[in-house]
Write a protein that holds these residues in place. Structure first.
Motif, short mmCIF file in Angstrom:
data_model
loop_
_atom_site.label_atom_id
_atom_site.label_comp_id
_atom_site.label_asym_id
_atom_site.label_seq_id
_atom_site.Cartn_x
_atom_site.Cartn_y
_atom_site.Cartn_z
N TYR A 264 49.00 12.94 -18.23
CA TYR A 264 49.75 14.19 -18.05
C TYR A 264 49.47 14.85 -16.69
O TYR A 264 48.35 14.74 -16.18
N PRO A 265 50.44 15.60 -16.16
CA PRO A 265 50.14 16.47 -15.03
C PRO A 265 49.29 17.65 -15.50
O PRO A 265 49.61 18.29 -16.51
N VAL A 266 48.20 17.92 -14.81
CA VAL A 266 47.35 19.07 -15.11
C VAL A 266 47.61 20.13 -14.04
O VAL A 266 47.34 19.92 -12.86
N LEU A 267 48.13 21.27 -14.47
CA LEU A 267 48.46 22.36 -13.56
C LEU A 267 47.63 23.59 -13.95
O LEU A 267 46.84 23.55 -14.88
N VAL B 269 47.29 24.63 -23.39
CA VAL B 269 46.06 24.93 -22.68
C VAL B 269 45.18 23.69 -22.58
O VAL B 269 45.17 22.84 -23.48
N ALA B 270 44.46 23.57 -21.49
CA ALA B 270 43.52 22.46 -21.29
C ALA B 270 42.21 23.01 -20.74
O ALA B 270 42.15 24.12 -20.22
N PHE B 271 41.15 22.20 -20.85
CA PHE B 271 39.82 22.60 -20.39
C PHE B 271 39.30 21.60 -19.36
O PHE B 271 39.59 20.40 -19.46
N PRO B 272 38.53 22.07 -18.38
CA PRO B 272 38.03 21.18 -17.33
C PRO B 272 37.28 19.95 -17.84
O PRO B 272 37.34 18.89 -17.22
N ASN B 273 36.58 20.07 -18.97
CA ASN B 273 35.81 18.93 -19.47
C ASN B 273 36.66 17.84 -20.09
O ASN B 273 36.14 16.80 -20.49
N GLU B 274 37.99 18.03 -20.15
CA GLU B 274 38.87 16.96 -20.61
C GLU B 274 39.84 16.48 -19.54
O GLU B 274 40.69 15.63 -19.79
N PHE B 275 39.70 16.99 -18.31
CA PHE B 275 40.61 16.59 -17.23
C PHE B 275 40.58 15.08 -17.01
O PHE B 275 41.61 14.46 -16.71
N ARG B 276 39.41 14.47 -17.15
CA ARG B 276 39.30 13.03 -16.89
C ARG B 276 40.18 12.24 -17.85
O ARG B 276 40.81 11.25 -17.46
N ALA C 236 51.20 8.70 -26.28
CA ALA C 236 50.14 8.70 -25.27
C ALA C 236 48.84 8.40 -26.00
O ALA C 236 48.69 8.71 -27.18
N HIS C 237 47.89 7.81 -25.27
CA HIS C 237 46.63 7.40 -25.90
C HIS C 237 45.64 8.54 -26.06
O HIS C 237 44.65 8.40 -26.78
N TYR C 238 45.89 9.65 -25.37
CA TYR C 238 45.00 10.80 -25.48
C TYR C 238 45.83 12.05 -25.72
O TYR C 238 46.87 12.24 -25.07
N MET C 239 45.38 12.89 -26.63
CA MET C 239 46.07 14.14 -26.94
C MET C 239 45.19 15.32 -26.53
O MET C 239 43.99 15.30 -26.78
N PRO C 240 45.78 16.34 -25.90
CA PRO C 240 45.00 17.52 -25.53
C PRO C 240 44.23 18.08 -26.73
O PRO C 240 44.74 18.10 -27.85
N MET C 241 43.02 18.55 -26.49
CA MET C 241 42.15 18.95 -27.59
C MET C 241 42.71 20.10 -28.41
O MET C 241 42.51 20.14 -29.64
N VAL C 242 43.41 21.04 -27.77
CA VAL C 242 43.92 22.18 -28.53
C VAL C 242 45.00 21.76 -29.53
O VAL C 242 45.26 22.48 -30.49
N LEU C 243 45.62 20.61 -29.30
CA LEU C 243 46.59 20.08 -30.25
C LEU C 243 45.90 19.21 -31.28
O LEU C 243 46.21 19.26 -32.47
N GLU C 244 44.94 18.41 -30.83
CA GLU C 244 44.23 17.50 -31.71
C GLU C 244 43.46 18.26 -32.80
O GLU C 244 43.34 17.79 -33.94
N ALA D 290 35.06 18.08 -36.04
CA ALA D 290 33.91 18.89 -35.63
C ALA D 290 33.49 18.53 -34.20
O ALA D 290 33.11 19.41 -33.42
N GLY D 291 33.58 17.24 -33.86
CA GLY D 291 33.28 16.82 -32.49
C GLY D 291 34.27 17.37 -31.50
O GLY D 291 33.89 17.80 -30.39
N ILE D 292 35.56 17.39 -31.85
CA ILE D 292 36.58 17.95 -30.99
C ILE D 292 36.33 19.45 -30.78
O ILE D 292 36.40 19.96 -29.66
N LEU D 293 36.04 20.15 -31.87
CA LEU D 293 35.80 21.58 -31.78
C LEU D 293 34.57 21.89 -30.91
O LEU D 293 34.56 22.89 -30.19
N GLU D 294 33.57 21.05 -30.97
CA GLU D 294 32.39 21.24 -30.13
C GLU D 294 32.76 21.11 -28.65
O GLU D 294 32.30 21.90 -27.81
#
Length: 237
Positions: A46-49, A33-40, A82-90, A142-146
């Motif tokens: 990654y491909p965002v679908l 799962v991904a969230f719009p505020n991390e699309f950038r 990859a230099h960025y990991m999706p938040m739900v995994l991080e 805590a920042g990631i969860l926010e």
């Protein structure tokens, strides 16, 4: 099996979290799962679908990590490539919870899944300092969860606006690998670029004011990562 409990510095004073990435730790997944505020951040790698719930008709963004069940092409023997990991995994093994004290408004609290394989008493990053304070690692989480909370609380409005304008369309991708094998990726949606670019000024202004326009363009840009994903698959062959 999970065991979600409220995180505290008494019961969990010795708790540590393993942040390595491996199959054993649950990272062999095709998507998440991904969230719009991390699309950038996501669109650089990654491909965002999007996927549609057949029962409710609502959409949810997903990050594609592989082409088949249990395949994560970003997972290597050296960790995450990859230099960025999706938040739900991080954020694993932590979750967002709420707590209400008598006479007070609900507040966000951190829960931890004690059954998660990342939880340890001897390995990984400590969660609390020797005298009970938060470690820099926990502050980071805590920042990631926010950000996850913000993403989850604003996603519904984003998808309603996008769906109302008919900006998502079914997507299929035919894949041919270097060994001659062929497959077809289906079951996803992407942003209809023609409709997006044809939007009138009022619709564009409304999307922009709500913070929804940038995520749409980031999702479109992310599709260029299919070339990299296919090349990752070819290298594994």
């Amino acid at each position: 099996m999970t065991q979600h409990v409220l995180l505290n510095n008494i019961d969990h004073k010795d708790l540590r979290v393993i942040t390595d990435r491996s199959v054993a730790l649950g990272d062999a997944i095709m998507s998440c799962v991904a969230f719009p505020n991390e699309f950038r951040n996501l669109q650089a790698h990654y491909p965002v679908l999007f996927q549609k719930d057949v029962d409710t008709g609502t959409f949810q963004a997903t990050v594609l990590l592989g082409f088949e069940r249990g395949e994560n092409l970003f997972l290597t023997d050296k960790g995450w490539n990859a230099h960025y990991m999706p938040m739900v995994l991080e954020m694993q093994p932590f979750l967002i919870g709420t707590q209400r004290r008598p006479g007070e408004e609900p507040e966000q609290v951190i829960h931890v899944d004690l059954k998660n394989p990342r939880v340890s008493d001897t390995e990984g990053h400590p969660v609390f300092l020797p005298h009970g304070g938060n470690t820099p690692y926990l502050e980071y989480i805590a920042g990631i969860l926010e950000q996850v909370h913000i993403g989850a609380s604003t996603s519904a409005a984003f998808y309603q606006a996008v769906d109302a304008l008919g900006l998502l369309e079914p997507f299929a991708l035919d894949i041919e690998l270097n060994d001659g094998s062929k497959s077809r990726l289906t079951g996803f949606y992407t942003v209809n670029e023609e409709k997006l670019y044809a939007l009138g000024g009022d619709d564009l202004s409304s999307l922009n004011k709500k913070g929804f326009l940038q995520p749409l363009f980031m999702a479109v840009a992310s599709l260029s990562n299919f070339r990299d994903l296919i090349e990752r698959k070819n290298r594994r062959l």
